[in-house]
Enzyme design. Structure first.
Site, PDB file in Angstrom:
ATOM      1  N   GLY A  59       0.816  -1.202   0.000  1.00 28.83           N
ATOM      2  CA  GLY A  59       0.000   0.000   0.000  1.00 28.83           C
ATOM      3  C   GLY A  59       0.848   1.249   0.000  1.00 28.83           C
ATOM      4  O   GLY A  59       2.048   1.196   0.262  1.00 28.83           O
ATOM      5  N   PRO A  60       0.217   2.396  -0.268  1.00 29.73           N
ATOM      6  CA  PRO A  60       0.939   3.668  -0.334  1.00 29.73           C
ATOM      7  C   PRO A  60       1.555   4.044   1.016  1.00 29.73           C
ATOM      8  O   PRO A  60       1.121   3.507   2.043  1.00 29.73           O
ATOM      9  CB  PRO A  60      -0.128   4.677  -0.727  1.00 29.73           C
ATOM     10  CG  PRO A  60      -1.391   3.948  -0.922  1.00 29.73           C
ATOM     11  CD  PRO A  60      -1.212   2.538  -0.533  1.00 29.73           C
ATOM     12  N   GLY A  62       2.431   5.756   4.514  1.00 31.87           N
ATOM     13  CA  GLY A  62       1.624   6.421   5.530  1.00 31.87           C
ATOM     14  C   GLY A  62       0.253   5.826   5.764  1.00 31.87           C
ATOM     15  O   GLY A  62      -0.590   6.436   6.400  1.00 31.87           O
ATOM     16  N   HIS A 281      -7.151  22.534 -11.584  1.00 33.31           N
ATOM     17  CA  HIS A 281      -6.848  21.526 -10.576  1.00 33.31           C
ATOM     18  C   HIS A 281      -7.620  21.815  -9.283  1.00 33.31           C
ATOM     19  O   HIS A 281      -8.259  20.929  -8.709  1.00 33.31           O
ATOM     20  CB  HIS A 281      -5.335  21.536 -10.314  1.00 33.31           C
ATOM     21  CG  HIS A 281      -4.891  20.623  -9.229  1.00 33.31           C
ATOM     22  ND1 HIS A 281      -4.367  19.377  -9.478  1.00 33.31           N
ATOM     23  CD2 HIS A 281      -4.893  20.784  -7.901  1.00 33.31           C
ATOM     24  CE1 HIS A 281      -4.074  18.804  -8.337  1.00 33.31           C
ATOM     25  NE2 HIS A 281      -4.377  19.627  -7.348  1.00 33.31           N
ATOM     26  N   GLU A 282      -7.583  23.060  -8.856  1.00 33.20           N
ATOM     27  CA  GLU A 282      -8.234  23.419  -7.591  1.00 33.20           C
ATOM     28  C   GLU A 282      -9.748  23.331  -7.688  1.00 33.20           C
ATOM     29  O   GLU A 282     -10.421  22.952  -6.726  1.00 33.20           O
ATOM     30  CB  GLU A 282      -7.812  24.827  -7.137  1.00 33.20           C
ATOM     31  CG  GLU A 282      -6.321  24.976  -6.847  1.00 33.20           C
ATOM     32  CD  GLU A 282      -5.809  23.958  -5.828  1.00 33.20           C
ATOM     33  OE1 GLU A 282      -6.577  23.536  -4.950  1.00 33.20           O
ATOM     34  OE2 GLU A 282      -4.632  23.573  -5.927  1.00 33.20           O
TER      35      GLU A 282
HETATM   36  P1  ADP Z   1       3.503   3.081   6.591  1.00 26.95           P
HETATM   37  O1  ADP Z   1       4.354   2.072   7.282  1.00 26.95           O
HETATM   38  O2  ADP Z   1       2.362   2.483   5.821  1.00 26.95           O
HETATM   39  O3  ADP Z   1       4.252   4.080   5.765  1.00 26.95           O
HETATM   40  P2  ADP Z   1       3.028   3.976   9.273  1.00 26.95           P
HETATM   41  O4  ADP Z   1       2.482   2.748   9.895  1.00 26.95           O
HETATM   42  O5  ADP Z   1       4.453   4.295   9.545  1.00 26.95           O
HETATM   43  O6  ADP Z   1       2.761   3.951   7.708  1.00 26.95           O
HETATM   44  O7  ADP Z   1       2.102   5.201   9.688  1.00 26.95           O
HETATM   45  C1  ADP Z   1       2.631   6.471   9.953  1.00 26.95           C
HETATM   46  C2  ADP Z   1       1.772   7.195  10.967  1.00 26.95           C
HETATM   47  O8  ADP Z   1       0.501   7.512  10.416  1.00 26.95           O
HETATM   48  C3  ADP Z   1       1.471   6.362  12.179  1.00 26.95           C
HETATM   49  O9  ADP Z   1       2.457   6.528  13.163  1.00 26.95           O
HETATM   50  C4  ADP Z   1       0.124   6.903  12.629  1.00 26.95           C
HETATM   51  O10 ADP Z   1       0.283   8.032  13.455  1.00 26.95           O
HETATM   52  C5  ADP Z   1      -0.532   7.355  11.351  1.00 26.95           C
HETATM   53  N1  ADP Z   1      -1.491   6.363  10.825  1.00 26.95           N
HETATM   54  C6  ADP Z   1      -1.428   5.784   9.603  1.00 26.95           C
HETATM   55  N2  ADP Z   1      -2.473   4.943   9.408  1.00 26.95           N
HETATM   56  C7  ADP Z   1      -3.214   4.975  10.535  1.00 26.95           C
HETATM   57  C8  ADP Z   1      -4.432   4.324  10.947  1.00 26.95           C
HETATM   58  N3  ADP Z   1      -5.064   3.462  10.146  1.00 26.95           N
HETATM   59  N4  ADP Z   1      -4.900   4.609  12.181  1.00 26.95           N
HETATM   60  C9  ADP Z   1      -4.260   5.481  12.982  1.00 26.95           C
HETATM   61  N5  ADP Z   1      -3.123   6.116  12.654  1.00 26.95           N
HETATM   62  C10 ADP Z   1      -2.592   5.899  11.442  1.00 26.95           C
END
Ligand code: ADP
Length: 290
Positions: A59-60, A62, A281-282
């Site tokens: 997945g993407p 964050g 875009h906006e």
């Molecule tokens: P990835 O590993 O997919 O890049 P992370 O698990 O490191 O993402 O997520 C980064 C931050 O984003 C987490 O520390 C959290 O604060 C927030 N976050 C991301 N997804 C969620 C979620 N589903 N619920 C709560 N917080 C989330």
């Protein structure tokens, strides 16, 4: 050099659980089986079932892949080892492979446990993908990883979770049966998911009465979990900047723009063509939000 050179494997003490990860119900559901297996391996071995050795979280950035991996360890109360694929790339020749060996040695001693490899595409890219000369270090690291995965029995309690946002770039050897043969998609959150994530993170801040998370979630279409967490924090900072003691709806609305589009540029020079493109875009955003 080599052994003991790096403390890259953190044993998680944060105690993250599935409840801390908002939304992502499908992903949680397929990971629940792993947790159940770690709790009660006998139930599975009695039937003759074996767990996949490796699971790919796709997945993407964050979207909570790291969180989910930690939550699996947290739910099963087993140690959590983590390393990032990109760390291997910066290393001296030969170090990558020895680190992988080291990692698996430790993991086997601590089994049952979770090994999490973030950004696995940094080492797991297709070999000989056209680049002249290739990258020996990366290939050696990848080969070592494959050797380690083949070397242990599938029911020894070491479960490897790996994260990537580019599964198509992975070497087919990695995704072959017996290695990373299960994929768990971790998608960008939908409206409900976004609202839930906003609420989880809003527990940390003081809110005004006028806050409506549904509207914020609607406006932040396409935002990842990490961006939503950031929106909450930016809103809190904005409230402080404005001399307020609670975070209001306007703080949240304004910080969506900041997080997704960046701070207002006060003196950038744009050509007419650029202005037109930006305007279209906006308008798109405005329509979607409306
Ligand atoms: P990835 O590993 O997919 O890049 P992370 O698990 O490191 O993402 O997520 C980064 C931050 O984003 C987490 O520390 C959290 O604060 C927030 N976050 C991301 N997804 C969620 C979620 N589903 N619920 C709560 N917080 C989330």
């Amino acid at each position: 050099m080599g052994n003991g050179s790096a403390k890259v494997y953190v044993q998680s003490t944060e105690g993250i659980h599935f409840d801390d990860v908002a939304g992502e119900d499908e992903a949680k559901e397929s990971l629940t089986e792993i947790v159940d297996y770690l709790h009660n391996p006998k139930k599975y071995t009695d039937v003759g079932a074996s767990m996949p050795k490796g699971i790919l979280l796709v997945g993407p950035p964050g979207t909570g892949k790291t969180m989910l991996a930690k939550a699996v360890a947290g739910e099963a109360s087993v140690p959590f080892f983590s390393i990032s694929g990109s760390e291997f790339v910066e290393m001296f020749v030969g170090m990558g492979a020895s680190k992988v060996r080291d990692l698996f040695k430790q993991a086997k001693e601590k089994a049952p446990c979770i090994v999490f490899i973030d950004e696995i595409d940094a080492i797991g890219q297709k070999r000989n993908s056209g680049r002249l000369g290739g990258n020996d270090e990366r290939e050696q690291t990848l080969n070592q990883l494959l050797t380690e995965m083949d070397g242990f029995e599938s029911n020894n309690g070491v479960i490897i979770l790996a994260a990537t946002n580019r599964p198509e770039s992975l070497d087919p050897a990695l995704t072959r049966p017996g290695r990373f043969d299960r994929r768990v998609p971790v998608e960008l959150p939908d409206l409900q998911g976004r609202e839930a994530i906003l609420k989880v993170h809003a527990k940390k801040i003081k809110l005004a009465d006028d806050v409506d998370f549904r509207t914020i979630a609607r406006m932040a279409a396409g935002a990842s979990g990490a961006e939503l967490a950031n929106i909450i924090n930016e809103a809190a900072l904005r409230a402080v900047r404005g001399g307020r003691t609670v975070v209001g709806q306007s703080d949240l609305e304004e910080s969506i723009e900041v997080v997704i589009a960046g701070y207002q540029k006060k003196n950038a020079v744009l050509s007419n063509k650029e202005k037109m493109v930006v305007a279209y875009h906006e308008i798109g955003h405005a329509l979607v939000a409306a």
